[in-house]
Motif scaffolding. Sequence first.
Motif, PDB file in Angstrom:
ATOM      1  N   SER A  38       0.593  -1.056  -0.146  1.00 31.23           N
ATOM      2  CA  SER A  38       0.044   0.133  -0.139  1.00 31.23           C
ATOM      3  C   SER A  38       0.892   1.722  -0.200  1.00 31.23           C
ATOM      4  CB  SER A  38      -0.655  -0.186   1.160  1.00 31.23           C
ATOM      5  OG  SER A  38      -0.124   0.782   2.768  1.00 31.23           O
ATOM      6  N   LYS A  39       0.432   2.250  -0.614  1.00 37.53           N
ATOM      7  CA  LYS A  39       0.549   3.597  -0.528  1.00 37.53           C
ATOM      8  C   LYS A  39       1.044   3.935   1.147  1.00 37.53           C
ATOM      9  CE  LYS A  39       0.440   8.148  -3.020  1.00 37.53           C
ATOM     10  NZ  LYS A  39      -0.028   8.801  -3.728  1.00 37.53           N
ATOM     11  N   ARG A  40       0.454   3.675   1.540  1.00 32.22           N
ATOM     12  CA  ARG A  40       1.043   4.005   3.154  1.00 32.22           C
ATOM     13  C   ARG A  40       2.178   3.570   3.904  1.00 32.22           C
ATOM     14  NH1 ARG A  40      -3.163   2.456   8.345  1.00 32.22           N
ATOM     15  NH2 ARG A  40      -1.537   3.249   9.933  1.00 32.22           N
ATOM     16  N   GLY A  41       2.533   1.727   2.974  1.00 30.03           N
ATOM     17  CA  GLY A  41       3.309   1.261   4.338  1.00 30.03           C
ATOM     18  C   GLY A  41       4.396   1.649   3.089  1.00 30.03           C
ATOM     19  N   LEU A  42       4.062   2.125   2.145  1.00 33.08           N
ATOM     20  CA  LEU A  42       5.496   2.858   1.219  1.00 33.08           C
ATOM     21  C   LEU A  42       5.966   4.273   1.844  1.00 33.08           C
ATOM     22  CD1 LEU A  42       4.757   2.218  -2.270  1.00 33.08           C
ATOM     23  CD2 LEU A  42       6.489   1.264  -1.274  1.00 33.08           C
ATOM     24  N   ARG A  43       4.932   4.902   2.411  1.00 34.64           N
ATOM     25  CA  ARG A  43       5.138   6.013   3.267  1.00 34.64           C
ATOM     26  C   ARG A  43       5.949   5.581   4.392  1.00 34.64           C
ATOM     27  NH1 ARG A  43       0.579   7.874   3.596  1.00 34.64           N
ATOM     28  NH2 ARG A  43       0.737   9.199   1.713  1.00 34.64           N
ATOM     29  N   ASN A  44       5.263   4.684   4.993  1.00 34.60           N
ATOM     30  CA  ASN A  44       6.120   3.927   5.967  1.00 34.60           C
ATOM     31  C   ASN A  44       7.634   3.622   6.215  1.00 34.60           C
ATOM     32  OD1 ASN A  44       4.345   4.776   8.232  1.00 34.60           O
ATOM     33  ND2 ASN A  44       3.245   2.516   7.642  1.00 34.60           N
ATOM     34  N   LEU A  45       7.810   2.973   4.568  1.00 33.45           N
ATOM     35  CA  LEU A  45       9.564   3.192   4.853  1.00 33.45           C
ATOM     36  C   LEU A  45      10.684   3.932   4.235  1.00 33.45           C
ATOM     37  CD1 LEU A  45      11.292   0.885   3.121  1.00 33.45           C
ATOM     38  CD2 LEU A  45      10.500   1.089   1.263  1.00 33.45           C
ATOM     39  N   GLY A  46       9.748   4.997   3.366  1.00 33.54           N
ATOM     40  CA  GLY A  46      10.735   6.337   2.909  1.00 33.54           C
ATOM     41  C   GLY A  46      10.579   7.071   3.794  1.00 33.54           C
ATOM     42  N   SER A  47       9.945   6.695   5.105  1.00 37.69           N
ATOM     43  CA  SER A  47       9.947   7.959   6.275  1.00 37.69           C
ATOM     44  C   SER A  47      11.344   7.086   7.322  1.00 37.69           C
ATOM     45  CB  SER A  47       8.695   7.568   6.814  1.00 37.69           C
ATOM     46  OG  SER A  47       8.863   8.376   8.748  1.00 37.69           O
ATOM     47  N   ALA A  48      11.060   5.772   7.107  1.00 33.81           N
ATOM     48  CA  ALA A  48      12.445   5.074   8.152  1.00 33.81           C
ATOM     49  C   ALA A  48      14.003   4.967   6.534  1.00 33.81           C
ATOM     50  CB  ALA A  48      11.744   3.490   8.282  1.00 33.81           C
ATOM     51  N   VAL A  49      13.502   5.065   6.026  1.00 33.02           N
ATOM     52  CA  VAL A  49      14.383   5.076   4.651  1.00 33.02           C
ATOM     53  C   VAL A  49      15.588   6.615   5.323  1.00 33.02           C
ATOM     54  CG1 VAL A  49      16.303   4.683   3.224  1.00 33.02           C
ATOM     55  CG2 VAL A  49      14.588   3.547   3.609  1.00 33.02           C
ATOM     56  N   LYS A  50      14.572   7.716   5.188  1.00 26.25           N
ATOM     57  CA  LYS A  50      14.570   9.316   5.092  1.00 26.25           C
ATOM     58  C   LYS A  50      15.464   9.284   6.471  1.00 26.25           C
ATOM     59  CE  LYS A  50      13.803  13.182   5.270  1.00 26.25           C
ATOM     60  NZ  LYS A  50      13.976  14.127   6.428  1.00 26.25           N
ATOM     61  N   THR A  51      14.763   8.724   7.954  1.00 23.27           N
ATOM     62  CA  THR A  51      15.257   8.874   9.027  1.00 23.27           C
ATOM     63  C   THR A  51      17.370   7.799   8.934  1.00 23.27           C
ATOM     64  OG1 THR A  51      13.414   8.199  10.159  1.00 23.27           O
ATOM     65  CG2 THR A  51      15.271   8.209  11.802  1.00 23.27           C
TER      66      THR A  51
END
Length: 211
Positions: A38-51
């Motif tokens: 899901s897009k929400r899951g990808l958002r969480n992944l993007g946020s994690a990798v950005k951190t």
Amino acid sequence: MDILAVITELTSDVSKAGVTLLVKGLLGEQIEELANVSKRGLRNLGSAVKTIYDKWQAKNINLEENVKEADPEILQPILKEVFIGYKSEILREKWINLLESVILGNSVHPRYIETLKLLDTIDANVLNIISEYRKVGNFLNIKSLKGSLQQGGLDVQDDMAIDSLFNLVEINLCYVNTLQGKPTRQDVESGNNVYISDFGKKFMRLVNGEN
């Protein structure tokens, strides 16, 4: 779904190019397998990798050069938890730290992953509190443990703190220091006899990003 395009879209700031490259380097050929996420899951992944990316940028280290394509058997269960996007900040941070270890090519034994799955927010906080108390040699009991949890914004009662201690002992992150053989319920409930195990110390270094 174009995974990299979605990650770029969701990470709309100056670091988006670096984050996208990092995701691509991390996932390698597995990236196509994420088409149904899901897009929400990808958002969480993007946020994690950005951190992770921002942390290394602050150290003036080019993280992209250190990325190792991860073992799918290790990466997939971590990604599954990252996609969930825990509301609990302490659990979210620990999963991100595990992901960072994978990005850097460090060895992450499946036991660490399975152990982290067994923790709830209270457990994770109790583990940190016990560790801090032991570092300075303070006396620990249920009252002080509950007080520390409440100071951290968790509304807990004595039985919840005790249940957490039992869980941490049960999964070998902690042990009960007793001369009476097998620890009794009273030994655990006292709190002061509970210490971080050797496995628990290794686990904490990994999930707290100290490795």
